[in-house]
Design a protein around this motif. Structure first.
Motif, PDB file in Angstrom:
ATOM      1  N   GLY A  99      39.671  10.862   5.664  1.00 28.48           N
ATOM      2  CA  GLY A  99      41.715  10.628   5.471  1.00 28.48           C
ATOM      3  C   GLY A  99      42.765  10.083   6.155  1.00 28.48           C
ATOM      4  N   SER A 100      43.678  10.374   6.244  1.00 28.62           N
ATOM      5  CA  SER A 100      45.297  10.109   7.222  1.00 28.62           C
ATOM      6  C   SER A 100      45.189  12.004   7.815  1.00 28.62           C
ATOM      7  CB  SER A 100      46.399  10.512   5.793  1.00 28.62           C
ATOM      8  OG  SER A 100      47.446   9.853   6.709  1.00 28.62           O
ATOM      9  N   HIS A 101      45.462  11.647   9.114  1.00 26.25           N
ATOM     10  CA  HIS A 101      45.671  12.840   9.950  1.00 26.25           C
ATOM     11  C   HIS A 101      46.439  12.006  11.058  1.00 26.25           C
ATOM     12  CE1 HIS A 101      41.777  10.936  11.048  1.00 26.25           C
ATOM     13  NE2 HIS A 101      42.586  11.511  12.710  1.00 26.25           N
ATOM     14  N   VAL A 102      46.127  13.045  11.685  1.00 26.14           N
ATOM     15  CA  VAL A 102      46.661  13.056  13.066  1.00 26.14           C
ATOM     16  C   VAL A 102      46.055  14.132  13.910  1.00 26.14           C
ATOM     17  CG1 VAL A 102      48.939  14.933  12.699  1.00 26.14           C
ATOM     18  CG2 VAL A 102      49.037  13.485  15.105  1.00 26.14           C
ATOM     19  N   ASP A 103      45.523  13.360  15.089  1.00 25.93           N
ATOM     20  CA  ASP A 103      44.444  14.589  16.073  1.00 25.93           C
ATOM     21  C   ASP A 103      45.408  15.017  17.059  1.00 25.93           C
ATOM     22  OD1 ASP A 103      42.950  12.011  15.849  1.00 25.93           O
ATOM     23  OD2 ASP A 103      43.093  11.006  17.377  1.00 25.93           O
ATOM     24  N   ASN A 104      44.283  16.787  16.741  1.00 24.20           N
ATOM     25  CA  ASN A 104      45.197  17.557  17.509  1.00 24.20           C
ATOM     26  C   ASN A 104      44.934  17.265  18.809  1.00 24.20           C
ATOM     27  OD1 ASN A 104      43.559  19.378  15.248  1.00 24.20           O
ATOM     28  ND2 ASN A 104      42.167  19.670  16.634  1.00 24.20           N
ATOM     29  N   ALA A 105      46.681  18.393  18.779  1.00 24.05           N
ATOM     30  CA  ALA A 105      48.267  18.098  20.448  1.00 24.05           C
ATOM     31  C   ALA A 105      46.987  18.225  21.575  1.00 24.05           C
ATOM     32  CB  ALA A 105      49.073  18.843  20.273  1.00 24.05           C
ATOM     33  N   MET A 106      45.747  18.959  21.541  1.00 29.35           N
ATOM     34  CA  MET A 106      45.393  19.837  22.470  1.00 29.35           C
ATOM     35  C   MET A 106      43.862  19.094  22.693  1.00 29.35           C
ATOM     36  SD  MET A 106      47.320  21.561  24.305  1.00 29.35           S
ATOM     37  CE  MET A 106      45.960  22.590  25.383  1.00 29.35           C
ATOM     38  N   ILE A 107      43.297  19.202  23.382  1.00 31.10           N
ATOM     39  CA  ILE A 107      41.757  18.308  22.845  1.00 31.10           C
ATOM     40  C   ILE A 107      40.854  19.033  25.018  1.00 31.10           C
ATOM     41  CG2 ILE A 107      40.104  16.936  22.687  1.00 31.10           C
ATOM     42  CD1 ILE A 107      41.301  16.871  20.488  1.00 31.10           C
ATOM     43  N   ALA A 108      40.262  20.187  23.765  1.00 30.36           N
ATOM     44  CA  ALA A 108      39.317  20.948  25.077  1.00 30.36           C
ATOM     45  C   ALA A 108      40.195  21.544  25.798  1.00 30.36           C
ATOM     46  CB  ALA A 108      38.755  19.853  25.531  1.00 30.36           C
ATOM     47  N   GLY A 109      41.337  21.814  24.954  1.00 31.22           N
ATOM     48  CA  GLY A 109      42.331  22.425  26.297  1.00 31.22           C
ATOM     49  C   GLY A 109      43.181  21.708  27.252  1.00 31.22           C
ATOM     50  N   GLU A 110      43.097  20.454  26.718  1.00 34.97           N
ATOM     51  CA  GLU A 110      44.283  19.722  27.688  1.00 34.97           C
ATOM     52  C   GLU A 110      44.828  18.717  26.687  1.00 34.97           C
ATOM     53  OE1 GLU A 110      43.701  17.876  31.061  1.00 34.97           O
ATOM     54  OE2 GLU A 110      40.768  18.201  30.910  1.00 34.97           O
ATOM     55  N   ARG A 111      46.354  18.497  26.559  1.00 37.31           N
ATOM     56  CA  ARG A 111      47.662  18.144  26.369  1.00 37.31           C
ATOM     57  C   ARG A 111      46.337  16.397  25.740  1.00 37.31           C
ATOM     58  NH1 ARG A 111      51.751  17.716  29.353  1.00 37.31           N
ATOM     59  NH2 ARG A 111      50.601  15.390  29.124  1.00 37.31           N
ATOM     60  N   ALA A 112      46.380  16.155  24.716  1.00 40.23           N
ATOM     61  CA  ALA A 112      45.521  14.909  24.600  1.00 40.23           C
ATOM     62  C   ALA A 112      47.212  13.583  24.032  1.00 40.23           C
ATOM     63  CB  ALA A 112      45.228  15.132  23.126  1.00 40.23           C
ATOM     64  N   ASP A 113      47.633  12.594  25.496  1.00 43.01           N
ATOM     65  CA  ASP A 113      48.486  11.759  24.864  1.00 43.01           C
ATOM     66  C   ASP A 113      48.435  10.499  24.230  1.00 43.01           C
ATOM     67  OD1 ASP A 113      49.944  13.474  26.091  1.00 43.01           O
ATOM     68  OD2 ASP A 113      49.341  13.155  28.313  1.00 43.01           O
ATOM     69  N   VAL A 114      46.602  10.237  23.982  1.00 39.48           N
ATOM     70  CA  VAL A 114      46.098   8.891  23.746  1.00 39.48           C
ATOM     71  C   VAL A 114      44.944   8.937  23.511  1.00 39.48           C
ATOM     72  CG1 VAL A 114      45.477   5.948  24.384  1.00 39.48           C
ATOM     73  CG2 VAL A 114      47.501   7.388  25.660  1.00 39.48           C
ATOM     74  N   SER A 115      44.779   8.535  22.340  1.00 44.39           N
ATOM     75  CA  SER A 115      43.427   8.610  20.994  1.00 44.39           C
ATOM     76  C   SER A 115      42.884   7.062  21.634  1.00 44.39           C
ATOM     77  CB  SER A 115      43.766   8.514  20.041  1.00 44.39           C
ATOM     78  OG  SER A 115      44.141  10.331  19.502  1.00 44.39           O
ATOM     79  N   PHE A 116      41.682   6.783  21.575  1.00 46.12           N
ATOM     80  CA  PHE A 116      40.903   5.360  21.383  1.00 46.12           C
ATOM     81  C   PHE A 116      39.696   5.713  20.251  1.00 46.12           C
ATOM     82  CE2 PHE A 116      38.750   7.882  25.118  1.00 46.12           C
ATOM     83  CZ  PHE A 116      37.441   7.283  25.308  1.00 46.12           C
ATOM     84  N   THR A 117      39.410   4.184  20.242  1.00 46.16           N
ATOM     85  CA  THR A 117      37.902   4.285  19.487  1.00 46.16           C
ATOM     86  C   THR A 117      37.249   2.945  20.348  1.00 46.16           C
ATOM     87  OG1 THR A 117      38.967   5.190  17.214  1.00 46.16           O
ATOM     88  CG2 THR A 117      37.337   3.385  17.431  1.00 46.16           C
ATOM     89  N   LEU A 118      36.027   2.695  20.759  1.00 41.84           N
ATOM     90  CA  LEU A 118      34.933   2.174  21.083  1.00 41.84           C
ATOM     91  C   LEU A 118      34.658   1.112  20.303  1.00 41.84           C
ATOM     92  CD1 LEU A 118      34.588   0.353  23.586  1.00 41.84           C
ATOM     93  CD2 LEU A 118      33.108   2.594  24.507  1.00 41.84           C
ATOM     94  N   PHE A 119      34.954   0.276  19.625  1.00 42.99           N
ATOM     95  CA  PHE A 119      34.139   0.465  19.338  1.00 42.99           C
ATOM     96  C   PHE A 119      32.270  -0.909  18.939  1.00 42.99           C
ATOM     97  CE2 PHE A 119      38.331  -0.016  17.572  1.00 42.99           C
ATOM     98  CZ  PHE A 119      38.117   0.033  15.787  1.00 42.99           C
ATOM     99  N   LEU A 120      30.817  -0.217  18.276  1.00 41.97           N
ATOM    100  CA  LEU A 120      29.566   0.150  18.878  1.00 41.97           C
ATOM    101  C   LEU A 120      29.101  -1.570  17.965  1.00 41.97           C
ATOM    102  CD1 LEU A 120      28.900   3.182  19.954  1.00 41.97           C
ATOM    103  CD2 LEU A 120      29.294   0.806  21.517  1.00 41.97           C
TER     104      LEU A 120
END
Length: 225
Positions: A99-120
């Motif tokens: 469902g609708s969401h925004v990604d966490n600001a921190m991922i693995a202790g680092e700031r998340a600026d860009v999200s990506f999806t690689l379609f398989l």
């Protein structure tokens, strides 16, 4: 370039078809666990998918896919990656959604600026499962060919539509960019594009030098190393 929309980018053939097939073969024999395991406290209530349990084969294919993404020239030019964090191989089977969401600001202790999806998964192999971005201008549904990467600012609300047939496989991950601000990344991308076009068409001219100087000096102003 293969589809730049503001600060979003769609890049085809990031992964060659034979390597997409290999990733699918590995995932066909992998074990999966509840995707809520890596969801934030709010997103956990709307996340209904699965993620591959880490094993030697999963780690090898994950590193191979991330390596291909990081070496893609267009991705580097658009995203300016400093690090790629938390890449997950995900699976949506019939009835699964996010469902609708925004990604966490921190991922693995680092700031998340860009999200990506690689379609398989090939788009015709499953129904539903679109990645839907939400903005003031409305909604945009993304469901490209296998091997295509879609990157967008981690600040955006988004969701994955319910899968009603088949299976949707993807690698999702996050990037800490050398350039935090999405609008600045876009300006740098435009300048880099013009720089390359000028050089390809006219060689090293005075106009090329001026654009290259502006590009380099803006990088100096904005980059966080």
């Amino acid at each position: 370039m293969q589809g730049v929309i503001a600060v979003q980018i769609l890049i085809k053939n990031v992964i060659a078809p034979d390597r997409v097939d290999e990733a699918r073969r590995v995932l066909a024999t992998a074990s999966f666990e509840d995707g809520q395991r890596t969801a934030g406290w709010a997103a956990a209530g709307v996340k209904y998918n699965e993620q591959a349990v880490v094993s030697l084969s999963i780690e090898e294919i994950r590193e191979d896919l991330v390596g291909s993404i990081r070496s893609n020239a267009l991705f580097v030019m658009a995203v300016r990656p400093k690090s790629v964090m938390g890449a997950i191989l995900s699976r949506y089977t019939e009835g699964k959604s996010y469902g609708s969401h925004v990604d966490n600001a921190m991922i693995a202790g680092e700031r998340a600026d860009v999200s990506f999806t690689l379609f398989l998964s090939a788009p015709e192999s499953y129904a539903g499962g679109e990645l839907i971005l939400e903005s003031a201008l409305g909604e945009e549904a993304i469901k490209p060919e296998a091997g295509t990467l879609f990157a967008y600012p981690s600040t955006m609300l988004h969701r994955v539509a319910p899968v009603t047939r088949g299976e949707r496989l993807a690698l999702v991950g996050w990037v800490r960019s050398h350039v935090r601000d999405a609008a600045r990344r876009e300006l740098l991308f435009d300048l880099a594009t013009v720089e390359r076009v000028l050089f390809a068409e006219h060689g090293k001219t005075r106009e090329f030098d001026l654009v290259a100087r502006s590009h380099a000096n803006l990088l100096r102003m904005w980059v966080e190393d």
